[in-house]
Structure formats: structure tokens, C-alpha cells
Design a protein around this motif. Structure first.
Motif, short mmCIF file in Angstrom:
data_model
loop_
_atom_site.label_atom_id
_atom_site.label_comp_id
_atom_site.label_asym_id
_atom_site.label_seq_id
_atom_site.Cartn_x
_atom_site.Cartn_y
_atom_site.Cartn_z
N ARG A 58 0.84 -1.20 0.00
CA ARG A 58 0.00 0.00 0.00
C ARG A 58 0.87 1.25 0.00
O ARG A 58 0.66 2.18 -0.78
N GLN A 59 1.90 1.29 0.86
CA GLN A 59 2.76 2.47 0.96
C GLN A 59 3.53 2.71 -0.33
O GLN A 59 3.68 3.84 -0.76
N ILE A 77 1.09 4.16 -2.92
CA ILE A 77 0.76 5.55 -2.60
C ILE A 77 1.93 6.47 -2.95
O ILE A 77 1.75 7.53 -3.54
N ARG A 103 -5.11 7.52 -5.27
CA ARG A 103 -4.24 7.63 -4.09
C ARG A 103 -5.08 7.76 -2.81
O ARG A 103 -4.80 7.10 -1.81
N SER A 104 -6.11 8.57 -2.85
CA SER A 104 -7.00 8.73 -1.69
C SER A 104 -7.71 7.43 -1.35
O SER A 104 -7.86 7.09 -0.17
N GLU A 152 -5.23 5.23 0.36
CA GLU A 152 -4.98 5.73 1.71
C GLU A 152 -6.13 5.37 2.65
O GLU A 152 -5.93 5.15 3.84
#
Length: 190
Positions: free
Chosen positions: A107-108, A111, A163-164, A167
Motif C-alpha cells: 500500500r505504501q 501511494i 491515491r486517496s 490511503e
């Protein structure tokens, strides 16, 4: 061919071991023939080239040839995937391939790469605006800069949205329980 290489590596990686027909069937089921111009011939060409380059190893069985990804292939897959997510291109095939294989990233990482993509798109948008204002060519050439400016803005808006969503926890990514992005995590089909 980079999009096809990325997709072929991704499917072999996902299954852990795959033959050409399985790879082609999977990619065609995703519609990759439309958004990445993947054809049967390009799949088999990619398999030969990736094997020759040491990214895949082949096992010639009595009825078919099966492929597995190598450590070198994993590095190539990660490089192609990260570039597909990070770098805006005018052709949609690499981004499409990157999105199809997005869960192979943490995930990181996803992003962060999308942040780099967003910065590049905003820079492209700003550059197109500058070119539009500086243009001294025929008046209708301004439409080209307007198209680039609006395309970059649209890409930036979409990137910001994805991206949101990431997150906020949307989609199961590599390293998370049940991730389809781990090598060999796709269910066997034969």
C-alpha cells in the motif's frame, strides 16, 4: 512490448507456474487485447524473450511448456510495475498493465509511486499551459497544448482519487491478508 512483458511476468508470478494458454486466457479475460494490444503472438514472443533474458525458466512437459519467474524476473517485474505506476505516458497500455497488477505493491509503495505520478502530471499540465501562452505558431496549434493541459489535469485528478482510495484502505495490497499480489497466490485453474 513493455506492457506485454509486464503482464506476462505478472500472470506467471501470480500463478507461480503457468503455461502460455493460461497466460493468454487470463489476459484476454481482462480485456488486455483492447487496452494493451496484447495478442496471442505477442504473449508467446514475450515468453521466449523473457526466458532468453533469464526472467523466466521453462519446463517442457509432454503436453505443454510451463514457466516460472526467476529472481531476475521478479526484479524486472518490480521495475516495470513501478515505472508503469510512477511515469505518465500518453499511451494507456503501461498504466493499464500497472493497474491490473497493482496489488503486487505494498500500500505504501503504491501511494508513494502515485505521488510521483501526480507530481509529473502536474508538471506536464503546467508546462502545457506555459507553451500555450508562449505559442507563436498558427492559432489552431494552441488546441494541441490545450489538449495536453486538460489531459494532464484529468490524469492528475484521477491519480489523486486513486491515491486517496488507497490511503482509505481500498483494495487488498501486497503484505496484507488475502492479497492477490503475493507470488503464487492466484488459484490454480487446471
Amino acid at each position: 512490448m513493455s506492457a506485454t512483458r509486464l503482464l506476462v511476468l505478472g500472470v506467471v508470478r501470480g500463478y507461480g507456474r503457468a503455461h502460455g494458454y493460461l497466460i493468454g486466457s487470463e489476459l484476454l479475460a481482462w480485456g488486455a487485447d483492447r487496452w494493451a494490444n496484447v495478442k496471442w503472438g505477442s504473449i508467446y514472443h514475450a515468453l521466449r524473450q523473457l526466458t532468453k533474458a533469464g526472467s523466466l525458466i521453462e519446463d517442457n512437459l509432454a503436453t505443454r511448456t510451463e514457466y516460472e519467474i526467476t529472481a531476475h524476473g521478479e526484479q524486472e517485474f518490480q521495475r516495470l510495475l513501478r515505472n508503469a505506476i510512477r511515469q505518465p505516458e500518453h499511451r494507456p497500455d503501461m498504466l493499464g498493465a500497472g493497474l491490473a497488477l497493482l496489488p503486487a505493491l505494498s500500500r505504501q509503495d503504491a501511494i508513494s509511486l502515485l505521488g510521483q505520478r501526480l507530481a509529473a502530471l502536474e508538471s506536464e499540465r503546467d508546462d502545457a499551459g506555459v507553451q500555450l501562452r508562449k505559442s507563436r505558431g498558427p492559432e489552431h496549434i494552441g488546441e494541441l497544448y490545450t489538449l495536453w493541459e486538460q489531459s494532464a489535469q484529468s490524469g492528475a485528478d484521477w491519480t489523486r482519487g486513486l491515491r486517496s482510495r488507497l490511503e482509505a484502505g481500498k483494495y487488498v495490497m501486497a503484505g496484507e491478508p488475502g492479497s492477490p499480489g503475493e507470488p503464487g497466490s492466484w488459484p490454480a485453474t487446471d
